[in-house]
Design a protein around this motif. Structure first.
Motif, PDB file in Angstrom:
ATOM      1  N   ASP A   1      -4.206-174.694  34.201  1.00  0.00           N
ATOM      2  CA  ASP A   1      -3.208-173.770  33.634  1.00  0.00           C
ATOM      3  C   ASP A   1      -2.239-174.516  32.731  1.00  0.00           C
ATOM      4  O   ASP A   1      -1.902-174.061  31.636  1.00  0.00           O
TER       5      ASP A   1
ATOM      6  N   HIS B   1     -10.413-171.102  35.007  1.00  0.00           N
ATOM      7  CA  HIS B   1     -10.778-171.657  36.316  1.00  0.00           C
ATOM      8  C   HIS B   1     -12.217-171.270  36.688  1.00  0.00           C
ATOM      9  O   HIS B   1     -12.488-170.830  37.816  1.00  0.00           O
TER      10      HIS B   1
ATOM     11  N   ASN C   1       0.959-165.737  33.028  1.00  0.00           N
ATOM     12  CA  ASN C   1      -0.276-166.248  33.634  1.00  0.00           C
ATOM     13  C   ASN C   1      -0.480-165.687  35.040  1.00  0.00           C
ATOM     14  O   ASN C   1      -1.610-165.409  35.459  1.00  0.00           O
TER      15      ASN C   1
HETATM   16 FE   LIG Z   1      -4.408-169.972  36.511  1.00  0.00          FE
END
Ligand SMILES: [Fe+2]
Length: 373
Positions: free
Chosen positions: A323, A190, A179
């Motif tokens: 996340d 995001h 990530n």
């Molecule tokens: Fe992220």
């Protein structure tokens, strides 16, 4: 605050124990490396159990505030020492009273005062830096605090800091490393904070370094993403850098630069109003499928502005929760997949990082095998 067990005395024996521990099975993690074991303030005089690389560790502070980390299993019947009690600067097992000093040496055992020579537990080197407690999981003789991740601006009063509590992820630590080598995901994960249109498809550049991988790109004359609009000190379009860097075993620097359009790019002079945010991310594998995630950010503006620090911590934490939600589901998806997964050109940095890290782990395992022969 630095202690290292078994240096100076009994090193050969300690090395032997280390090899024995490693040779039982090939390790899936890089062991000769520093990992964050806790925020420094999380460690108190009370005995606590933490898990790092699948190993249970009893951690506490002694009477001089040193951080002590011992293998959390009495060598007699493997009751965790963290279930026992402190007696001064020693730890007494809660089953038969075997007592261990801060170097893991048994100093008392029942039975006519005779202490078996192998009645010791492993003591892990621990070092406190950046408000974090770092633990060395490999051979103590190889522990070098100069190898802890370098953060040049940490003590610079011109830089502000914001931080938050560690997060626990129900996924393998390498998914978070992936990530953090993936500037593209911000466009979808995001969209309300770090993402904007250009982050979907601007080309990436991948660089393999001596200690990790960098994936980066400049996006020129673009609208600032929503989170940054709130914090940068200029209006209008910007030139934006996404620098995503992960170093072995699992530590990341994510540098964001926002400078007024026309002053950025690889050779840009940058404007006096440039906004720089260095996001530090330290992933500690607890087990193969659980990760502790430590983070903080440094910024080059308004260092003493507590309200700004709070705003940044809250927004960043919110983004990291996004996340976590995705990665926990990715872990389930990859674990339970019924068809092969595919890779994309944007995965190049992640694949290089994983390949090199695996080569380093294989090399450690090979050395352990040779020393055990
Ligand atoms: Fe992220």
């Amino acid at each position: 605050m630095w202690r290292i067990a078994a240096l100076g005395t009994g090193l050969a024996t300690r090395d032997r124990i280390e090899i024995d521990r490693c040779s039982m099975e090939a390790n899936m993690f890089l062991r000769n490396a520093w990992y964050v074991v806790a925020w420094a303030e999380e460690i108190t005089p009370e005995l606590q159990q933490v898990t790092v690389l699948g190993e249970r560790i009893c951690i506490f502070r002694n009477s001089t505030e040193e951080i002590i980390a011992l293998e959390d299993a009495c060598p007699h019947r493997k009751l965790p020492l963290s279930k026992g009690r402190k007696k001064g600067d020693t730890v007494e097992c809660g089953y038969h009273g075997l007592t261990f000093d801060c170097a893991g040496k048994c100093v008392w055992a029942p039975g006519q005062g005779r202490i078996p020579s192998n009645a010791n537990v492993h003591a892990y080197p621990v070092f406190q830096k950046y408000g974090l407690a770092w633990i060395w999981m490999g051979n103590p003789a190889l522990a070098d605090t100069n190898e802890i991740f370098d953060i040049p601006n940490y003590d610079d009063p011109a830089w502000g800091i914001n931080r938050g509590a560690a997060m626990e992820l129900q996924c393998n630590y390498l998914l978070m490393c992936d990530n953090l080598l993936d500037p593209t995901h911000v466009a979808w994960v995001h969209a309300g904070s770090f993402g904007q249109a250009a982050t979907k498809d601007a080309p990436l550049r991948i660089t393999k370094t001596h200690d990790g991988v960098i994936v980066h790109r400049w996006m020129l004359n673009v609208e600032p993403a929503p989170f940054y609009k709130k914090v940068i000190g200029f209006s209008g379009n910007c030139d934006r850098l996404q620098h995503y860097e992960v170093r072995y075993p699992s530590h990341a620097l994510i540098r964001a630069i926002f400078t007024p359009a026309g002053t950025g790019g690889p050779d840009g002079a940058l404007h006096d109003d440039v906004f720089i945010m260095d996001s530090y991310n330290f992933m500690t594998p607890m087990t193969e499928s659980e990760t502790r995630y430590y983070w903080f950010q440094l910024r080059n503006i308004r260092p003493g502005d507590e309200a700004l620090s709070r705003l940044m911590s809250d927004d960043v934490q919110h983004a990291f929760e996004e996340d976590r939600a995705v990665l926990n589901e990715v872990q389930k998806g990859m674990t339970n997949k019924t068809t092969p997964h595919i890779d994309l050109p944007i995965d190049g940095g992640q694949l290089r990082f994983r390949r090199q890290l695996q080569a380093m782990i294989n090399e450690e395992n090979e050395v352990d095998r040779q020393m055990a022969d």
